[in-house]
Design an enzyme around this catalytic site. Structure first.
Site, PDB file in Angstrom:
ATOM      1  CG  HIS A 137      13.239  -0.629  -2.503  1.00 32.72           C
ATOM      2  ND1 HIS A 137      12.149  -1.154  -3.155  1.00 32.72           N
ATOM      3  CD2 HIS A 137      12.785   0.472  -1.858  1.00 32.72           C
ATOM      4  CE1 HIS A 137      11.089  -0.405  -2.912  1.00 32.72           C
ATOM      5  NE2 HIS A 137      11.460   0.587  -2.133  1.00 32.72           N
ATOM      6  CG  ASN A 179       8.758   1.176  -9.091  1.00 31.04           C
ATOM      7  OD1 ASN A 179       8.245   1.348  -7.996  1.00 31.04           O
ATOM      8  ND2 ASN A 179       8.301   0.280  -9.960  1.00 31.04           N
ATOM      9  CE  LYS A 214       1.375   5.628  -5.599  1.00 30.21           C
ATOM     10  NZ  LYS A 214       2.155   5.190  -4.428  1.00 30.21           N
ATOM     11  CG  HIS A 224      11.704   4.662   1.510  1.00 33.13           C
ATOM     12  ND1 HIS A 224      12.106   3.602   0.738  1.00 33.13           N
ATOM     13  CD2 HIS A 224      10.771   5.322   0.779  1.00 33.13           C
ATOM     14  CE1 HIS A 224      11.442   3.599  -0.408  1.00 33.13           C
ATOM     15  NE2 HIS A 224      10.635   4.645  -0.407  1.00 33.13           N
ATOM     16  NE  ARG A 241       1.230   1.678  -8.694  1.00 28.81           N
ATOM     17  CZ  ARG A 241       0.354   1.272  -7.782  1.00 28.81           C
ATOM     18  NH1 ARG A 241      -0.757   0.646  -8.166  1.00 28.81           N
ATOM     19  NH2 ARG A 241       0.573   1.480  -6.501  1.00 28.81           N
ATOM     20  CG  HIS A 290      11.475   3.654  -5.211  1.00 27.58           C
ATOM     21  ND1 HIS A 290      11.410   4.950  -5.676  1.00 27.58           N
ATOM     22  CD2 HIS A 290      10.733   3.616  -4.076  1.00 27.58           C
ATOM     23  CE1 HIS A 290      10.635   5.667  -4.855  1.00 27.58           C
ATOM     24  NE2 HIS A 290      10.232   4.882  -3.885  1.00 27.58           N
ATOM     25  CD  GLU A 300       5.294  -1.196 -10.327  1.00 27.64           C
ATOM     26  OE1 GLU A 300       6.333  -1.867 -10.342  1.00 27.64           O
ATOM     27  OE2 GLU A 300       4.935  -0.498  -9.356  1.00 27.64           O
ATOM     28  NE  ARG A 359      -9.445 -17.679   0.693  1.00 25.59           N
ATOM     29  CZ  ARG A 359     -10.043 -18.689   1.320  1.00 25.59           C
ATOM     30  NH1 ARG A 359     -11.238 -18.504   1.852  1.00 25.59           N
ATOM     31  NH2 ARG A 359      -9.457 -19.851   1.409  1.00 25.59           N
ATOM     32  CE  LYS A 390       3.896  -0.776  -6.692  1.00 26.82           C
ATOM     33  NZ  LYS A 390       5.264  -0.296  -7.025  1.00 26.82           N
ATOM     34  CD  GLU A 428       9.024   7.869  -2.224  1.00 31.55           C
ATOM     35  OE1 GLU A 428       8.731   7.868  -3.435  1.00 31.55           O
ATOM     36  OE2 GLU A 428       9.521   6.881  -1.667  1.00 31.55           O
TER      37      GLU A 428
END
Length: 372
Positions: free
Chosen positions: A256, A249, A231, A269, A245, A252, A241, A125, A147, A189
């Site tokens: 993606h 993206n 960032k 990517h 935030r 993206h 997010e 956990r 993330k 990025e």
């Protein structure tokens, strides 16, 4: 000219604080904090064969402070983000006596830090994790912000969680081994966040692009530090997010989907995000937005030398879009630029309109003379 010294940032989040070091000499500057973080505990050291061959001595100061060190390995590249890899690592950590106060240290690129953060967040956990990112993409983006995730055949990062690292140490000395393609992907990025959040960083990238693509350490250091700072500031304001935030993206949503439709690993990517930025710019211009920004970003992406798209099935790309992890019951959410330094998130567009634009876009993107 000597490189600028490493910069230190802190990123507060709901479960504590991440310490970020970025720039030339970051590892030496952070060595004391890393040793304190691992002191007297079992250290799981996760890397890939290629990275270990290039930078395997980097964690030496941390190893010496640990009570025991267990080496873990993952494949290079996006293939590392298979759910089966996470299960295998959990079993190895359990077999080697992992405890709630054990530590996981990840040495590698963005795929490895995504996997490692996910593994740390799920094991018992949640155990603490730190990242030593060795690619530009990971240093400016992937390793920062908590993330984590693994891929499914249906889409990228469809299984994941937020699990913030205790430390991120991005030493630009490691970037000297990167090929031009990897530097290009990392710069995409940095560009996506600079365009909407840090105009001065965008201007620096435009000015120094040739040196950045050549791996010039004196040019890379300030970009890594500035991107990490941008960032960190956004994530501190919106750690999970739920608002601002989402600007990170930019590019993206389609990016993606392109990766998923091409088959993970077939399309880098950063290159996929670059094409996603071009598509988002087209959508923005249709709304009368980004008149000042679109020409600059288009010219910058042209200078980067992003390769043409591979042949892709439009239906497969659309299907991947519908499974995007950022989608809601209302539909796929897009990030579009309004102007330099400003964007909008959460924009839901009619699927029929996207479908009509996508076919011609993919065809033009795959052509040698792109025309976009």
């Amino acid at each position: 000219m000597s490189p600028e010294p490493a910069a230190r940032f802190t990123l507060p989040h709901p479960r504590g604080e991440s310490v970020l070091w970025g720039g030339s000499g970051a590892l030496a500057a952070a060595a004391g904090e890393l040793r304190e973080w691992v002191a007297g505990r079992r250290l799981f050291l996760l890397s890939t064969p290629r990275v270990r061959a290039l930078h395997g001595d980097a964690p030496a100061p941390v190893r010496a402070a640990a009570a025991a060190v267990v080496e873990l390995s993952a494949p290079d590249g996006e293939i590392a983000k298979e759910p089966a890899e996470a299960v295998r690592l959990w079993r190895e950590m359990a077999a080697h006596g992992g405890r709630r106060d054990s530590r996981l240290l990840c040495l590698g690129g963005g795929s490895l830090t995504d996997l490692g953060g996910f593994v740390a967040g799920g094991f018992l956990r949640g155990i603490e994790v730190a990242h030593l990112p060795t690619t530009l993409l990971a240093q400016v983006d992937a390793a920062i912000g908590g993330k984590t995730g693994v891929d499914l055949p249906e889409g990228k990062n469809l299984v994941g969680l937020f699990h913030h690292p205790a430390l991120v140490v991005a030493d630009t000395a490691w970037l000297g081994t990167l090929p031009r393609e990897a530097l290009r992907c990392g710069l995409v990025e940095a560009i996506k966040m600079a365009a909407l959040l840090a105009p001065e960083l965008l201007a620096r990238i435009e000015r120094d692009l040739d040196r950045l693509l050549a791996g010039d350490a004196t040019a890379l250091g300030p970009v890594v530090a500035a991107a990490a700072g941008v960032k960190a500031a956004v994530v501190a304001r919106d750690p999970e997010e739920r608002g601002e935030r989402a600007l990170l993206n930019f590019g993206h949503t389609l990016g993606h989907a392109l990766e998923a439709a091409a088959g993970f690993g077939a399309l880098a990517h950063g290159d996929a995000v670059a094409w996603g930025i071009r598509f988002a710019l087209d959508l923005a211009r249709e709304r009368g937005w980004a008149a000042d920004l679109a020409p600059r970003l288009t010219a910058l992406l042209d200078r980067l030398g992003v390769p043409p798209l591979p042949p892709l099935d439009g239906a497969a790309v659309l299907a991947a879009l519908q499974r995007d992890k950022k989608a809601t019951e209302a539909g796929v959410r897009w990030v579009l630029p309004e102007r330099l330094g400003q964007g909008r998130w959460g924009i839901v567009l009619p699927p029929a309109g996207i479908a009509a634009r996508l076919g011609p876009f993919l065809a033009a993107g795959a052509a040698p003379a792109r025309g976009l």
